[in-house]
Motif scaffolding. Structure first.
Motif, PDB file in Angstrom:
ATOM      1  N   ARG A 254       0.830  -1.213   0.000  1.00  0.00           N
ATOM      2  CA  ARG A 254       0.000   0.000   0.000  1.00  0.00           C
ATOM      3  C   ARG A 254       0.863   1.261   0.000  1.00  0.00           C
ATOM      4  O   ARG A 254       0.592   2.225  -0.706  1.00  0.00           O
ATOM      5  N   ALA A 255       1.942   1.264   0.787  1.00  0.00           N
ATOM      6  CA  ALA A 255       2.855   2.407   0.841  1.00  0.00           C
ATOM      7  C   ALA A 255       3.547   2.606  -0.506  1.00  0.00           C
ATOM      8  O   ALA A 255       3.676   3.735  -0.986  1.00  0.00           O
ATOM      9  N   ASP A 256       3.972   1.513  -1.118  1.00  0.00           N
ATOM     10  CA  ASP A 256       4.634   1.589  -2.424  1.00  0.00           C
ATOM     11  C   ASP A 256       3.690   2.170  -3.476  1.00  0.00           C
ATOM     12  O   ASP A 256       4.086   3.028  -4.271  1.00  0.00           O
ATOM     13  N   GLU A 257       2.432   1.731  -3.472  1.00  0.00           N
ATOM     14  CA  GLU A 257       1.444   2.264  -4.413  1.00  0.00           C
ATOM     15  C   GLU A 257       1.250   3.768  -4.206  1.00  0.00           C
ATOM     16  O   GLU A 257       1.168   4.534  -5.164  1.00  0.00           O
ATOM     17  N   TYR A 258       1.185   4.180  -2.943  1.00  0.00           N
ATOM     18  CA  TYR A 258       0.984   5.587  -2.609  1.00  0.00           C
ATOM     19  C   TYR A 258       2.131   6.441  -3.170  1.00  0.00           C
ATOM     20  O   TYR A 258       1.894   7.485  -3.793  1.00  0.00           O
ATOM     21  N   CYS A 259       3.357   6.006  -2.964  1.00  0.00           N
ATOM     22  CA  CYS A 259       4.516   6.766  -3.437  1.00  0.00           C
ATOM     23  C   CYS A 259       4.622   6.748  -4.963  1.00  0.00           C
ATOM     24  O   CYS A 259       4.952   7.769  -5.576  1.00  0.00           O
ATOM     25  N   ARG A 260       4.339   5.631  -5.579  1.00  0.00           N
ATOM     26  CA  ARG A 260       4.397   5.542  -7.046  1.00  0.00           C
ATOM     27  C   ARG A 260       3.406   6.500  -7.698  1.00  0.00           C
ATOM     28  O   ARG A 260       3.684   7.039  -8.767  1.00  0.00           O
ATOM     29  N   GLN A 261       2.248   6.709  -7.071  1.00  0.00           N
ATOM     30  CA  GLN A 261       1.266   7.654  -7.603  1.00  0.00           C
ATOM     31  C   GLN A 261       1.830   9.075  -7.648  1.00  0.00           C
ATOM     32  O   GLN A 261       1.373   9.899  -8.427  1.00  0.00           O
ATOM     33  N   GLN A 262       2.837   9.336  -6.823  1.00  0.00           N
ATOM     34  CA  GLN A 262       3.484  10.642  -6.787  1.00  0.00           C
ATOM     35  C   GLN A 262       4.763  10.668  -7.619  1.00  0.00           C
ATOM     36  O   GLN A 262       5.490  11.655  -7.616  1.00  0.00           O
ATOM     37  N   GLY A 263       5.054   9.573  -8.294  1.00  0.00           N
ATOM     38  CA  GLY A 263       6.279   9.488  -9.091  1.00  0.00           C
ATOM     39  C   GLY A 263       7.526   9.337  -8.230  1.00  0.00           C
ATOM     40  O   GLY A 263       8.623   9.689  -8.665  1.00  0.00           O
ATOM     41  N   LYS A 264       7.348   8.804  -7.024  1.00  0.00           N
ATOM     42  CA  LYS A 264       8.470   8.632  -6.103  1.00  0.00           C
ATOM     43  C   LYS A 264       8.571   7.175  -5.693  1.00  0.00           C
ATOM     44  O   LYS A 264       7.762   6.351  -6.097  1.00  0.00           O
ATOM     45  N   ARG A 265       9.576   6.885  -4.877  1.00  0.00           N
ATOM     46  CA  ARG A 265       9.704   5.521  -4.358  1.00  0.00           C
ATOM     47  C   ARG A 265       9.561   5.538  -2.848  1.00  0.00           C
ATOM     48  O   ARG A 265       9.859   6.528  -2.186  1.00  0.00           O
ATOM     49  N   MET A 266       9.110   4.422  -2.321  1.00  0.00           N
ATOM     50  CA  MET A 266       8.850   4.296  -0.894  1.00  0.00           C
ATOM     51  C   MET A 266      10.142   3.972  -0.149  1.00  0.00           C
ATOM     52  O   MET A 266      10.950   3.149  -0.590  1.00  0.00           O
ATOM     53  N   HIS A 267      10.330   4.651   0.985  1.00  0.00           N
ATOM     54  CA  HIS A 267      11.465   4.385   1.872  1.00  0.00           C
ATOM     55  C   HIS A 267      10.903   4.023   3.248  1.00  0.00           C
ATOM     56  O   HIS A 267      10.218   4.835   3.876  1.00  0.00           O
ATOM     57  N   GLN A 268      11.173   2.812   3.695  1.00  0.00           N
ATOM     58  CA  GLN A 268      10.681   2.360   4.999  1.00  0.00           C
ATOM     59  C   GLN A 268      11.462   3.037   6.117  1.00  0.00           C
ATOM     60  O   GLN A 268      12.683   3.010   6.136  1.00  0.00           O
TER      61      GLN A 268
END
Length: 92
Positions: free
Chosen positions: A53-67
């Motif tokens: 879910r976090a990865d999807e959220y960041c991808r929608q912004q053109g970014k990558r998720m960092h835990q």
């Protein structure tokens, strides 16, 4: 009697999963929580739901998720299991 045993086992093993909406956590961080009620779901699957879910959220912004952090709560098969992920979205 076998039918009762099978039905009882099915209810015990069935799980209800919910994944929260992404919420701001301050300092450019966000949180998302996956909760499992019932069943014997492995922790890896619960954590993976929050990460996805976090990865999807960041991808929608053109970014990558960092835990940033991952907290787990509960006892498999006894209490609800929660995986709370704190993350940020960083430029790709």
């Amino acid at each position: 009697m076998k039918l009762v045993t099978v039905l009882t086992a099915s209810v015990f093993l069935a799980a209800c999963t919910s994944v929260s909406e992404v919420a701001p956590a301050g300092d450019a961080n966000y949180t998302v929580t996956t909760q499992i009620r019932g069943g014997m779901t492995p922790w890896g699957e619960i954590k993976a739901s929050s990460l996805k879910r976090a990865d999807e959220y960041c991808r929608q912004q053109g970014k990558r998720m960092h835990q940033v952090d991952m907290q787990t709560h509960g006892v498999r098969g006894w209490t609800p299991q929660d995986a709370e992920l704190t993350f940020s979205c960083v430029a790709s």
